[in-house]
Design an enzyme around this catalytic site. Structure first.
Site, PDB file in Angstrom:
ATOM      1  N   TYR A 123       0.842  -1.197   0.000  1.00 23.01           N
ATOM      2  CA  TYR A 123       0.000   0.000   0.000  1.00 23.01           C
ATOM      3  C   TYR A 123       0.870   1.237   0.000  1.00 23.01           C
ATOM      4  O   TYR A 123       2.005   1.230   0.464  1.00 23.01           O
ATOM      5  CB  TYR A 123      -0.972   0.004   1.179  1.00 23.01           C
ATOM      6  CG  TYR A 123      -0.388  -0.061   2.570  1.00 23.01           C
ATOM      7  CD1 TYR A 123      -0.121   1.085   3.311  1.00 23.01           C
ATOM      8  CD2 TYR A 123      -0.147  -1.293   3.182  1.00 23.01           C
ATOM      9  CE1 TYR A 123       0.374   1.025   4.600  1.00 23.01           C
ATOM     10  CE2 TYR A 123       0.354  -1.371   4.479  1.00 23.01           C
ATOM     11  CZ  TYR A 123       0.611  -0.208   5.182  1.00 23.01           C
ATOM     12  OH  TYR A 123       1.117  -0.281   6.454  1.00 23.01           O
ATOM     13  N   PHE A 215      -2.005   2.232  12.637  1.00 23.32           N
ATOM     14  CA  PHE A 215      -2.092   0.915  12.008  1.00 23.32           C
ATOM     15  C   PHE A 215      -0.722   0.381  11.606  1.00 23.32           C
ATOM     16  O   PHE A 215      -0.419  -0.800  11.803  1.00 23.32           O
ATOM     17  CB  PHE A 215      -3.003   1.013  10.783  1.00 23.32           C
ATOM     18  CG  PHE A 215      -3.016  -0.201   9.905  1.00 23.32           C
ATOM     19  CD1 PHE A 215      -3.814  -1.289  10.205  1.00 23.32           C
ATOM     20  CD2 PHE A 215      -2.227  -0.251   8.754  1.00 23.32           C
ATOM     21  CE1 PHE A 215      -3.827  -2.409   9.392  1.00 23.32           C
ATOM     22  CE2 PHE A 215      -2.234  -1.356   7.938  1.00 23.32           C
ATOM     23  CZ  PHE A 215      -3.030  -2.437   8.249  1.00 23.32           C
ATOM     24  N   ASP A 216       0.125   1.222  11.006  1.00 23.92           N
ATOM     25  CA  ASP A 216       1.426   0.762  10.506  1.00 23.92           C
ATOM     26  C   ASP A 216       2.281   0.160  11.621  1.00 23.92           C
ATOM     27  O   ASP A 216       2.936  -0.867  11.420  1.00 23.92           O
ATOM     28  CB  ASP A 216       2.178   1.931   9.871  1.00 23.92           C
ATOM     29  CG  ASP A 216       1.446   2.535   8.701  1.00 23.92           C
ATOM     30  OD1 ASP A 216       1.722   2.152   7.558  1.00 23.92           O
ATOM     31  OD2 ASP A 216       0.572   3.400   8.927  1.00 23.92           O
ATOM     32  N   VAL A 217       2.275   0.807  12.774  1.00 21.65           N
ATOM     33  CA  VAL A 217       3.087   0.321  13.892  1.00 21.65           C
ATOM     34  C   VAL A 217       2.591  -1.043  14.354  1.00 21.65           C
ATOM     35  O   VAL A 217       3.381  -1.987  14.526  1.00 21.65           O
ATOM     36  CB  VAL A 217       3.062   1.319  15.063  1.00 21.65           C
ATOM     37  CG1 VAL A 217       3.785   0.733  16.274  1.00 21.65           C
ATOM     38  CG2 VAL A 217       3.692   2.638  14.647  1.00 21.65           C
TER      39      VAL A 217
END
Length: 267
Positions: A123, A215-217
């Site tokens: 993404y 979210f990424d973490v």
């Protein structure tokens, strides 16, 4: 992941479709059969109210042999614009997922990742800070690792247009907090350019709590706890400004991170 992407001359590379998929907790398993069967990679583009930036993004994509999944959960005309682009760009495989309610940055990415049926997924942001060529380069690392994330803060990175000094200081402070809370040694968890093997993503998505910018973490933390390898790769990046991340989002992000790290009864 093969050394090269599929031949764009194949008939399979010109299919277009739009989906309206309900979003529930937990996310359902989606089987989208209209994606070309030989597609080897999918890129998710979360597009919340991106009607001003989505056309320039696709204008900059001269060639891509995988599928591009645009997740539209806003209140503007982004989805309609994507439909028109898909009709015009017969050289690309474009799918548009429409939602009538806000999913959050993480929720939008999750919806797109679950809808993807390719062996490799990724993404990137709709603002165009990362080019499609950089995403292709990240995909080429997947034969040897389970994932690769672009980084603006390691040797070899090329920042064409930098963030403001304040943004850079905020980023460094955030990175220090992530190292303390989660033990992640990455220099840049928030760069909007990431790719993974679909098998690794499928293994950890059911555990995910986050739906916001944190979210990424959590994704990287879950992958590491599950034993998957994710490399950090220097990337060419340029700040496009006008970020959707506001001060109140930063507060929610911090609260979300503490909730993930110290939640009870979660894997």
């Amino acid at each position: 992941m093969p050394d090269r992407l599929p031949d764009p001359g194949k008939p399979s590379a010109i299919f277009k479709t739009t989906f309206r998929i309900p979003f529930r907790e937990p996310l359902p398993t989606l089987r989208i059969m209209t994606t070309p069967a030989d597609t080897t990679c999918s890129i998710v583009i979360p597009a919340y109210n991106e009607e001003q930036r989505i056309s320039p993004l696709f204008d900059a994509i001269r060639q891509f042999d995988g599928e591009l999944i645009v997740v539209c959960d806003g209140t503007d005309n982004t989805a309609d614009i994507v439909d028109r682009i898909a009709a015009r760009r017969q050289d690309l495989t474009i799918r548009c997922l429409r939602f009538d309610h806000r999913l959050g940055k993480g929720g939008g990415v999750m919806a797109g990742l679950q809808a993807a049926v390719s062996d490799c997924v990724g993404y990137f942001d709709a603002d165009g800070s990362t080019s499609i060529d950089e995403m292709k380069r990240l995909f080429l690392t997947l034969p040897t690792v389970d994932g690769a994330i672009g980084s603006r803060w390691i040797p070899g990175a090329d920042l064409k247009v930098r963030q403001s000094v304040l943004r850079q200081l905020e980023s460094r402070a955030f990175n220090l907090l992530i190292r303390i809370l989660f033990g992640l040694d990455y220099h840049d968890t928030q760069c909007g350019a990431k790719v993974f093997k679909k098998s690794a993503i499928d293994a950890i998505l059911p555990m995910m709590i986050s739906r916001g910018f944190e979210f990424d973490v959590e994704l990287l933390w879950r992958l590491r706890r599950a034993g998957f390898t994710v490399d950090e790769v220097p990337i060419e990046w340029q700040n496009k400004g006008d970020s959707h991340v506001r001060k109140r989002d930063m507060i929610r992000m911090l609260a979300g991170l503490f909730a993930v790290r110290f939640s009870s009864g979660r894997p």
